[in-house]
Design an enzyme around this catalytic site. Structure first.
Site, PDB file in Angstrom:
ATOM      1  N   CYS A 116       0.797  -1.239   0.000  1.00 24.04           N
ATOM      2  CA  CYS A 116       0.000   0.000   0.000  1.00 24.04           C
ATOM      3  C   CYS A 116       0.825   1.283   0.000  1.00 24.04           C
ATOM      4  O   CYS A 116       0.804   2.032  -0.970  1.00 24.04           O
ATOM      5  CB  CYS A 116      -0.916   0.010   1.222  1.00 24.04           C
ATOM      6  SG  CYS A 116      -2.105  -1.320   1.181  1.00 24.04           S
TER       7      CYS A 116
HETATM    8  N1  LIG Z   1      -2.713  -5.922   2.258  1.00 27.11           N
HETATM    9  C1  LIG Z   1      -3.095  -4.788   2.828  1.00 27.11           C
HETATM   10  O1  LIG Z   1      -2.696  -4.476   3.951  1.00 27.11           O
HETATM   11  C2  LIG Z   1      -4.071  -3.837   2.138  1.00 27.11           C
HETATM   12  C3  LIG Z   1      -4.675  -2.843   2.916  1.00 27.11           C
HETATM   13  C4  LIG Z   1      -5.566  -1.965   2.318  1.00 27.11           C
HETATM   14  C5  LIG Z   1      -5.828  -2.083   0.954  1.00 27.11           C
HETATM   15  N2  LIG Z   1      -5.227  -3.039   0.198  1.00 27.11           N
HETATM   16  C6  LIG Z   1      -5.572  -3.109  -1.225  1.00 27.11           C
HETATM   17  O2  LIG Z   1      -6.402  -4.246  -1.430  1.00 27.11           O
HETATM   18  C7  LIG Z   1      -6.146  -4.806  -2.721  1.00 27.11           C
HETATM   19  C8  LIG Z   1      -5.788  -6.279  -2.578  1.00 27.11           C
HETATM   20  O3  LIG Z   1      -4.593  -6.383  -1.817  1.00 27.11           O
HETATM   21  P1  LIG Z   1      -4.162  -7.722  -1.092  1.00 27.11           P
HETATM   22  O4  LIG Z   1      -3.089  -7.337  -0.146  1.00 27.11           O
HETATM   23  O5  LIG Z   1      -5.344  -8.465  -0.582  1.00 27.11           O
HETATM   24  O6  LIG Z   1      -3.530  -8.535  -2.340  1.00 27.11           O
HETATM   25  P2  LIG Z   1      -3.247 -10.108  -2.415  1.00 27.11           P
HETATM   26  O7  LIG Z   1      -2.253 -10.302  -3.506  1.00 27.11           O
HETATM   27  O8  LIG Z   1      -2.984 -10.668  -1.062  1.00 27.11           O
HETATM   28  O9  LIG Z   1      -4.644 -10.712  -2.881  1.00 27.11           O
HETATM   29  C9  LIG Z   1      -5.192 -10.497  -4.126  1.00 27.11           C
HETATM   30  C10 LIG Z   1      -5.728 -11.831  -4.629  1.00 27.11           C
HETATM   31  O10 LIG Z   1      -6.401 -11.594  -5.873  1.00 27.11           O
HETATM   32  C11 LIG Z   1      -6.142 -12.709  -6.720  1.00 27.11           C
HETATM   33  N3  LIG Z   1      -6.462 -12.286  -8.079  1.00 27.11           N
HETATM   34  C12 LIG Z   1      -5.701 -11.597  -8.970  1.00 27.11           C
HETATM   35  N4  LIG Z   1      -6.409 -11.372 -10.097  1.00 27.11           N
HETATM   36  C13 LIG Z   1      -7.638 -11.915  -9.912  1.00 27.11           C
HETATM   37  C14 LIG Z   1      -8.801 -11.999 -10.696  1.00 27.11           C
HETATM   38  N5  LIG Z   1      -8.871 -11.433 -11.898  1.00 27.11           N
HETATM   39  N6  LIG Z   1      -9.854 -12.653 -10.194  1.00 27.11           N
HETATM   40  C15 LIG Z   1      -9.803 -13.211  -8.976  1.00 27.11           C
HETATM   41  N7  LIG Z   1      -8.735 -13.163  -8.168  1.00 27.11           N
HETATM   42  C16 LIG Z   1      -7.654 -12.509  -8.634  1.00 27.11           C
HETATM   43  C17 LIG Z   1      -4.703 -13.061  -6.428  1.00 27.11           C
HETATM   44  O11 LIG Z   1      -4.423 -14.391  -6.818  1.00 27.11           O
HETATM   45  C18 LIG Z   1      -4.636 -12.857  -4.924  1.00 27.11           C
HETATM   46  O12 LIG Z   1      -4.957 -14.050  -4.222  1.00 27.11           O
HETATM   47  C19 LIG Z   1      -5.044  -3.946  -3.333  1.00 27.11           C
HETATM   48  O13 LIG Z   1      -5.631  -2.951  -4.129  1.00 27.11           O
HETATM   49  C20 LIG Z   1      -4.392  -3.315  -2.129  1.00 27.11           C
HETATM   50  O14 LIG Z   1      -3.768  -2.085  -2.455  1.00 27.11           O
HETATM   51  C21 LIG Z   1      -4.359  -3.934   0.774  1.00 27.11           C
END
Ligand SMILES: NC(=O)c1ccc[n+]([C@@H]2O[C@H](COP(=O)([O-])OP(=O)(O)OC[C@H]3O[C@@H](n4cnc5c(N)ncnc54)[C@H](O)[C@@H]3O)[C@@H](O)[C@H]2O)c1
Length: 436
Positions: free
Chosen positions: A274
């Site tokens: 992030c």
């Molecule tokens: N991790 C954090 O602390 C956090 C906090 C706030 C916001 N975010 C935001 O949340 C979003 C997700 O982050 P995350 O940390 O969960 O990522 P992550 O990589 O842990 O999870 C994302 C998942 O989406 C899957 N994926 C990718 N393309 C896909 C598709 N087309 N269909 C279905 N699944 C798909 C991936 O395989 C993965 O398992 C990002 O935009 C991030 O900036 C993350």
């Protein structure tokens, strides 16, 4: 009955089926929270192994205990799949896919577009779509809306589209997903209203805002605020080092002011999915509006220079022990991007190790949460920070202040310690500890 009333009745009755697209660090805790609230949830992921793990009740996210996951899986309220045709079962979908940067540092929203293509192809009954992935202002309205409105479907009547930023703080037991207020902004007021009804099922406080664009910007403000303040304190730390002032003591004393000051702490650089990335989504979009934001890029520049500063300081410490960096044994303590998590994405440890190796240092790492470091072309296996291994290194560098490290033992056995997190504040440094 209108589509909106039908959907709201199903939500109220707890029979609306929810699809969570992307079951990673954000999507899995959210899916579990809705399932605990009694809603039937289907988690979708392009990685079949993730879906299989969820269906076995095995959690791969630190904040979701496996027994909690197993309970909702065994109760049948949560299932996971890679078969996107099952979006046909869902009344609502929440998108939690990655939003990285391209090599050029421009936003890469291809994962969001791919998820929406699946909804368009299979989500015949999916009336509510909420995007939670962090993105630039205008993504819902300019990118997703035209896709969902294909064929003349009317937003706010035939379907509902919102943005609701995810604010999860991995490793923070005080604020689990259900207790973090949820900002919701819709393309129309009806969109926000329907999404608010859904979130109220699982989240304690819902904060409605006037548009999806405002909600998208809220998240970017929050993370830009962190990035800029961390950039400021990193610069102050380097300034204090140049002036031989203990920055940690300065911050500690400043933080006793009961108003008008929020402490931020210096460190080896930003990490995670992030803070290093999101502000650049905002500056990219601002530039399209012919506005050049200065704070964002200055903070990014300072924060990105911290790993090199850490390596420079490590070389100075070794020099004081009459040792060159080349050939010295360095034990890096902690490679996760923050305390007590297993996430190494964008971790400053990667840049620090890479720079140390390029300068000829012999690097090992210890991290109780990361048995193998496999990022950006680096592949290393963790070692145990035993007294013998600590004694055998020339310098131990604390990059991540995990609670599980035995700091008195680290200071007792390592010949020299460079502490970039002030993790040894309560330990007698025995003249061996240098702080950032
Ligand atoms: N991790 C954090 O602390 C956090 C906090 C706030 C916001 N975010 C935001 O949340 C979003 C997700 O982050 P995350 O940390 O969960 O990522 P992550 O990589 O842990 O999870 C994302 C998942 O989406 C899957 N994926 C990718 N393309 C896909 C598709 N087309 N269909 C279905 N699944 C798909 C991936 O395989 C993965 O398992 C990002 O935009 C991030 O900036 C993350």
């Amino acid at each position: 009955m209108s589509i909106r009333n039908q959907l709201q009745s199903k939500i109220e009755a707890g029979t609306a089926r929810l699809g969570v697209i992307g079951i990673g660090y954000v999507g899995l805790p959210l899916a579990v929270e809705f399932a605990k609230a009694g809603l039937p949830v289907v988690g979708f992921d392009v990685k079949p192994e993730k879906a299989e793990q969820v269906n076995r009740g095995e959690s791969y996210v630190g904040d979701v205990p496996s027994d909690e996951l197993r309970r909702v899986v065994e109760a049948g309220t949560l299932t996971a799949t890679s078969d996107f045709a099952r979006l046909g079962e869902c009344d609502a979908a929440i998108i939690c896919v990655p939003t990285p940067l391209r090599k050029t540092k421009d936003p890469d929203i291809s994962y969001i577009v791919a998820a929406c293509e699946q909804i368009v192809a299979h989500g015949t009954h999916c009336r509510l779509v909420v995007l939670e992935s962090t993105t630039y202002p205008g993504t819902c309205e300019e990118v997703i809306l035209p896709m969902l409105a294909e064929g003349g479907r009317r937003v706010g009547e035939d379907f509902f589209l919102c943005f609701s930023p995810e604010r999860v703080d991995p490793g923070n037991a005080e604020f689990p997903t259900s207790r973090i207020p949820k900002v919701v902004g819709g393309i129309t007021p009806a969109c926000a209203e329907v999404a608010a009804r859904l979130y109220e099922k699982a989240i304690v406080t819902v904060v409605p805002v006037s548009s999806a664009r405002v909600a998208e910007t809220v998240k970017l403000l929050e993370n830009t605020f962190r990035s800029v303040n961390i950039g400021l304190i990193n610069e102050i730390a380097r300034m204090c080092h140049a002036m031989r002032i203990d920055v940690w003591e300065v911050i500690g004393a400043a933080a006793t002011k009961p108003f008008g000051f929020i402490p931020f702490y210096p460190g080896p650089g930003l990490g995670g999915h992030c803070i290093p990335i999101d502000p650049l989504y905002l500056s990219w979009k601002a530039k399209l509006a012919k506005f050049n934001p200065k704070f964002i890029e200055l903070a990014a520049e300072i924060n990105e220079s911290m790993p090199a500063h850490v390596v420079e300081r490590a070389a100075e410490i070794l020099n004081d022990h009459a040792k060159p960096l080349r050939g010295s044994k360095i034990l890096v303590l902690g490679v996760a991007y923050k305390k007590d998590v297993n996430d190494t994405r964008e971790s400053p440890a990667i840049a620090v190790i890479d720079l140390l190796q390029k300068k000829g240092a012999l690097v090992e790492y210890a991290d109780p949460h990361v048995p193998v470091l496999d990022e950006e072309g680096l592949r290393l296996e963790a070692v145990d920070p035993t007294p013998e291994r600590l004694a055998a290194c020339d310098l131990a560098i604390i990059i991540t202040d995990h609670a599980a490290f035995d700091y008195p033992a680290i200071v007792a056995h390592a010949p020299a310690v460079f502490d970039t997190r002030n993790a040894t504040a309560k330990v007698d440094g025995q003249g061996k500890v240098v702080r950032l």
